[in-house]
Design an enzyme around this catalytic site. Structure first.
Site, PDB file in Angstrom:
ATOM      1  N   TYR A 147       0.824  -1.268  -0.081  1.00  0.00           N
ATOM      2  CA  TYR A 147       0.137  -0.040   0.094  1.00  0.00           C
ATOM      3  C   TYR A 147       0.837   1.245  -0.115  1.00  0.00           C
ATOM      4  O   TYR A 147       1.909   1.392   0.531  1.00  0.00           O
ATOM      5  CB  TYR A 147      -0.961   0.033   1.282  1.00  0.00           C
ATOM      6  CG  TYR A 147      -1.767  -1.091   1.206  1.00  0.00           C
ATOM      7  CD1 TYR A 147      -3.070  -0.976   0.403  1.00  0.00           C
ATOM      8  CD2 TYR A 147      -1.724  -2.267   1.696  1.00  0.00           C
ATOM      9  CE1 TYR A 147      -3.805  -2.261   0.213  1.00  0.00           C
ATOM     10  CE2 TYR A 147      -2.598  -3.420   1.883  1.00  0.00           C
ATOM     11  CZ  TYR A 147      -3.706  -3.172   0.943  1.00  0.00           C
ATOM     12  OH  TYR A 147      -4.504  -4.505   0.590  1.00  0.00           O
ATOM     13  N   CYS A 148       0.316   2.354  -0.699  1.00  0.00           N
ATOM     14  CA  CYS A 148       1.172   3.427  -0.729  1.00  0.00           C
ATOM     15  C   CYS A 148       1.441   4.097   0.754  1.00  0.00           C
ATOM     16  O   CYS A 148       0.599   3.810   1.384  1.00  0.00           O
ATOM     17  CB  CYS A 148       0.319   4.606  -1.702  1.00  0.00           C
ATOM     18  SG  CYS A 148       0.490   4.119  -3.364  1.00  0.00           S
ATOM     19  N   PRO A 149       2.447   4.595   0.817  1.00  0.00           N
ATOM     20  CA  PRO A 149       3.558   5.110  -0.145  1.00  0.00           C
ATOM     21  C   PRO A 149       4.569   4.097  -0.731  1.00  0.00           C
ATOM     22  O   PRO A 149       5.344   4.463  -1.145  1.00  0.00           O
ATOM     23  CB  PRO A 149       4.185   6.392   0.395  1.00  0.00           C
ATOM     24  CG  PRO A 149       4.282   5.853   1.828  1.00  0.00           C
ATOM     25  CD  PRO A 149       3.187   5.243   2.179  1.00  0.00           C
TER      26      PRO A 149
END
Length: 81
Positions: free
Chosen positions: A16-18
């Site tokens: 998942y970002c970042p």
């Protein structure tokens, strides 16, 4: 979809970002100018974050597409000015 040759493959599925963008930054740093990296992602926020990364740093986003729950991006390392 046209076939784009790529020198690097970055699989960020399940991250998942970042994190995908941080990993992309590391890969691009090691690439030669003009080389292309193909990114596979499962996080929908990459649709926003990867184009922003490219725009901010000047790397061309050659193509992006979605197939089911996966997102694909082809980013070219910018050539020196």
């Amino acid at each position: 979809m046209e076939h784009i040759e790529h020198a690097q493959l970055l699989d960020t599925q399940g991250l998942y970002c970042p994190e995908p963008v941080m990993m992309l930054h590391g890969v691009v740093r090691k690439m030669a100018p003009g080389e292309v990296v193909k990114i596979i992602a499962s996080d929908p926020s990459t649709e926003r974050d990867i184009p922003k990364f490219c725009n901010f740093l000047g790397h061309p986003l050659l193509q992006q597409q979605q197939e089911g729950d996966l997102y694909f991006y082809w980013v070219q390392k910018k050539k020196p000015a």
